[in-house]
Motif scaffolding. Structure first.
Motif, PDB file in Angstrom:
ATOM      1  N   ASP A 105       3.300 -28.966 -18.531  1.00  0.00           N
ATOM      2  CA  ASP A 105       4.321 -29.618 -18.075  1.00  0.00           C
ATOM      3  C   ASP A 105       4.710 -30.748 -19.349  1.00  0.00           C
ATOM      4  O   ASP A 105       5.984 -30.949 -19.479  1.00  0.00           O
ATOM      5  N   ASP A 107       4.694 -25.502 -10.084  1.00  0.00           N
ATOM      6  CA  ASP A 107       5.630 -26.546 -10.134  1.00  0.00           C
ATOM      7  C   ASP A 107       7.077 -26.175  -9.848  1.00  0.00           C
ATOM      8  O   ASP A 107       7.466 -25.040 -10.120  1.00  0.00           O
ATOM      9  N   GLN A 164      -2.405 -27.782 -16.506  1.00  0.00           N
ATOM     10  CA  GLN A 164      -1.211 -27.798 -15.938  1.00  0.00           C
ATOM     11  C   GLN A 164      -0.322 -29.020 -16.641  1.00  0.00           C
ATOM     12  O   GLN A 164       0.820 -28.816 -16.861  1.00  0.00           O
ATOM     13  N   THR A 170      10.215 -26.081 -13.763  1.00  0.00           N
ATOM     14  CA  THR A 170      10.172 -25.545 -15.230  1.00  0.00           C
ATOM     15  C   THR A 170      11.544 -24.669 -15.460  1.00  0.00           C
ATOM     16  O   THR A 170      11.415 -23.912 -16.415  1.00  0.00           O
ATOM     17  N   PRO A 192       2.914 -23.283 -15.541  1.00  0.00           N
ATOM     18  CA  PRO A 192       2.077 -24.329 -15.213  1.00  0.00           C
ATOM     19  C   PRO A 192       0.882 -23.786 -14.364  1.00  0.00           C
ATOM     20  O   PRO A 192      -0.373 -24.051 -14.494  1.00  0.00           O
TER      21      PRO A 192
END
Length: 597
Positions: free
Chosen positions: A220, A49, A216, A52, A192
Motif C-alpha cells: 500500500d 484492497d 500488505q 490499487t 496487496p
C-alpha cells in the motif's frame, strides 16, 4: 505452461478496469464472490484492497476508463450468489494495454539515461531489464493463480472434522486468521492481497485490537509513493515544458502555480467519464512526441542528421542515473493483475506478456539509442527540450503543438494517478476519525461491509479470540466474526447525514493536502529526471524486482527448482543494490549546487 498457471475451477473475473473500452461508460466492473466458508489453511487467504487501480487505470499511458470516483476503484466483494463477471478483452487488446503501460511520457527520459550509461551499455542493459521485468510480471500472475488454487482446493475439503480444522488453524496467529476469514470468498486477487498471503507471519494487532498485515502495508505504501511520485514527475514535466510554449515571461515556478488550480478541479472530479476523451489523445500525443523527436534529429542535418556510433559505449559509473528511467517504464506490476483479470482467455496471459515485452523492450531501447546517437551530449531530459530555436515557422509550430498535446495529456492523466494514492490515504484518515473501515466514505459508495460507525469494531468485539501468545483459543469465534462481517457486508448501516457531510469534507481536505504535498515536492525537486530516478530507481525497483521474487519464494517454494530460487534471490539482491545506487546518485545530484536539469 499457460494451462498449468490457470486456477482449476476458478473463473477469471473481469478487472474493474476496462482499458480498451473507454467510451462505454459502464463504470467499474466488480469482482463477484461465491458463497463458502473458510476451512483449514486459512493462512492461504489474502486481503483485498479497494485502492490499487487508479494507477492501474492510467499509469504510464493506460487508456482512460469511465468509472465513478465515489466507488472503490478496486471494488470489494459482491454478495454471495452473484455470478462472476467474465473478462471480454482479447489477447491483442491485452497486449495493447501492456504496451500503453510501459511506453509513455516516461520514455522521453530515456535518451538522457542512455547518455549517463553509455550508448551500447544502456542498450544492452535495457534489454536485460526488459527480460527481468517480463519474468517478474509473469511471476506475480503465477503467484496469484497459485493462491486461488489453494483457496479452491481448501473449499473442496470443507467436510474435514472440526478438530482437524482447528488444529490446522492454530498454526497461524489468530489476527491473520481473522483477516483470512474476512476475505475467504475471492475470485481474483490484487498485489496487496498476494503479499498478505505470502507473509501471514507479518500480521499483528495494531493497538492490541486491530489486525493488520505488514506485507500488505508495504505494498500500500509503495502504491501511494508511486502515485505521488509520478504525479510530481508529471508536474515537473509540465513546469519545464510550458515555458517553452508560453514564452520567456513564464518560468517553472509560474508554470507550476498556473496549472495548480486546474489540478484542484481535476482531483475533485467524481467520475472519470468526463475524461474518457483523453484516452485517444494520450495515445496520439505520446506517439507524436516520439516520432517528432527522431524526425527532428534526422531532419536537422546542420547540427545532427546521423547516428554517431562513436559515442561513449559504456559508463558503468552512470548506472545509478540510468537505472531509474528504465525501471519506471518496465516495472508495471501493480497494473498487470487487473489487466489479466479482464482477459477472455486468462490462460494465455504469459504468452501475451512475453510478446508484449519484446515489443516494449525493443521500442524503448531503440528510442533511447537513436536519440542519444543523434543528439549526443546535447540530449535533454526530457528529450523534447532538445528542440532548437532556429526552425522554420512550420517546424516550430509543429513541435510546439506536440509539446502542448503532451502537456494536455499529462494534465488529464494526473487525476487517474492521483486517485490511486489518495484512496488509500482517505481510507486511513476516515477510519481514524470516524471509525469507518474500508467502507462507506460517500453515501453513494457501495459498502465493503466495514461501516462500523458508532459501534465497536468487529476486531474489538472479537478480542477474546486473540490469546496473549497471538494464537486463537476459539476457532469458532473466528468463524463467527467472519459470519457477522458477511452479514454486515450485505446489509451495511448508513451513517447519519451529519457524519456523511463530515466524511465528505474530510475526503476533500485529504485531497487538497495530498495535492499540496505533490506541489511542494515539485518545488523541492524541480528536475523531471531527478523525480523519475527517485520513483523508478527506488519505489519501482522494490515493487517490480524485490517484492515479486520474495513473494514467489514463499508462495511457490515447492514448485521452484533450486536454480530458479537462486535466480529469484539474485534478482532481489540486484533490485536492492540498484535501489541504493540510484538513490545515492540522485541525492548527490540534488545536493550539487551546479546540477542542471
Amino acid at each position: 505452461e499457460d494451462a498449468r498457471d490457470t486456477s482449476p475451477g476458478v473463473t477469471a473475473a473481469a478487472s474493474p478496469l476496462r482499458p480498451l473500452s473507454p467510451s462505454r461508460g459502464k463504470g467499474p466492473e466488480v469482482a463477484a464472490r461465491r458463497p463458502g466458508t473458510m476451512d483449514e489453511g486459512v493462512e492461504e487467504v489474502v486481503r483485498r484492497d479497494d485502492t490499487t487501480s487508479a494507477l492501474e487505470s492510467r499509469a504510464r499511458g493506460l487508456s482512460a476508463v469511465s468509472v465513478d470516483l465515489d466507488r472503490p476503484l478496486l471494488a470489494a466483494d459482491q454478495p454471495p450468489g452473484v455470478a462472476p463477471v467474465v473478462g471480454n478483452v482479447t489477447d491483442f487488446g491485452t497486449a495493447v494495454s501492456l504496451v500503453k503501460c510501459a511506453i509513455g511520457a516516461g520514455s522521453l527520459a530515456l535518451p538522457w539515461a542512455f547518455q549517463q550509461g553509455g550508448l551500447w551499455f544502456s542498450f544492452c542493459f535495457t534489454c536485460v531489464l526488459g527480460v527481468i521485468s517480463t519474468y517478474t510480471v509473469g511471476l506475480l500472475i503465477t503467484c496469484e493463480r497459485k493462491v486461488l488454487r489453494q483457496i479452491h482446493d481448501r473449499r473442496q475439503s470443507e467436510e474435514s472434522t472440526v478438530s482437524a480444522r482447528r488444529s490446522t488453524e492454530l498454526r497461524v496467529p489468530a489476527p491473520h486468521r481473522y483477516l483470512a476469514q474476512k476475505h475467504a470468498n475471492r475470485q481474483q486477487l490484487m498485489y496487496p492481497e498476494v503479499a498478505l498471503h505470502a507473509f501471514p507471519d507479518t500480521t499483528f494487532l495494531w493497538r492490541g485490537r486491530t489486525p493488520i498485515n505488514g506485507a500488505q502495508i508495504i505494498v500500500d505504501v509503495g502504491i501511494v509513493l508511486t502515485a505521488v511520485g509520478v504525479c510530481a514527475a508529471y508536474l515537473d514535466f509540465l513546469a519545464a515544458t510550458l515555458p517553452d510554449v508560453l514564452g520567456s515571461w513564464c518560468n517553472q515556478a509560474y508554470a507550476t502555480l498556473l496549472v495548480t488550480p486546474l489540478l484542484i478541479g481535476l482531483v475533485l472530479l467524481r467520475s472519470f467519464r468526463y475524461l474518457s476523451f483523453t484516452a485517444a489523445l494520450g495515445d496520439f500525443s505520446v506517439s507524436a512526441a516520439l516520432i517528432a523527436v527522431i524526425a527532428y534529429g534526422f531532419a536537422n542535418t546542420k547540427d545532427y542528421g546521423y547516428v554517431d556510433f562513436g559515442l561513449r559505449a559504456a559508463n558503468p559509473v552512470g548506472f545509478g542515473r540510468f537505472f531509474g528511467s528504465v525501471s519506471l517504464l518496465f516495472n508495471i506490476q501493480i497494473v498487470v493483475l487487473p489487466v489479466a483479470h479482464a482477459m477472455e482467455k486468462p490462460e494465455s496471459f504469459h504468452r501475451v506478456n512475453r510478446s508484449s515485452y519484446v515489443f516494449i523492450t525493443l521500442v524503448n531501447a531503440l528510442f533511447g539509442f537513436l536519440c542519444y546517437g543523434l543528439f549526443g551530449n546535447d540530449v535533454a531530459n526530457p528529450v523534447t527540450g532538445v528542440f532548437g530555436d532556429n526552425l522554420s515557422e512550420v517546424a516550430a509550430a509543429t513541435l510546439d503543438a506536440v509539446k502542448i498535446l503532451l502537456c494536455v495529456d499529462l494534465l488529464f492523466t494526473f487525476p487517474f494517478l492521483f486517485a490511486a494514492g489518495r484512496e488509500i490515504v482517505e481510507r486511513v484518515v476516515i477510519n481514524a476519525l470516524f471509525g469507518v473501515m474500508d467502507g462507506v466514505e460517500h453515501p453513494h459508495r457501495r459498502s465493503s461491509g466495514f461501516h462500523l460507525s458508532g459501534e465497536k469494531s468487529l476486531a474489538d468485539k472479537e478480542v477474546p479470540i486473540f490469546s496473549e501468545d497471538g494464537l486463537g483459543e476459539d476457532a469458532g469465534a473466528v468463524q463467527g466474526a467472519a459470519a457477522e462481517l458477511e452479514h454486515r457486508s450485505q446489509s451495511p448501516s448508513t451513517p447519519p447525514q451529519s457524519q456523511r457531510r463530515a466524511i465528505e469534507m474530510t475526503r476533500n481536505i485529504t485531497r487538497f493536502a495530498i495535492l499540496g504535498v505533490i506541489v511542494g515536492i515539485t518545488f523541492g525537486v524541480p528536475c523531471f529526471g531527478d523525480m523519475v530516478n527517485i520513483v523508478g530507481g527506488v519505489v519501482n525497483s522494490i515493487m517490480g524486482f524485490v517484492l515479486p521474487c520474495a513473494i514467489a519464494l514463499r508462495v511457490l517454494a515447492n514448485e521452484l527448482s533450486p536454480t530458479m530460487k537462486a535466480v529469484n534471490v539474485a534478482i532481489i539482491i540486484f533490485g536492492l543494490a540498484a535501489c541504493g545506487v540510484s538513490l545515492t546518485y540522485t541525492i548527490i545530484d540534488m545536493t550539487d549546487p551546479d546540477h542542471e536539469c
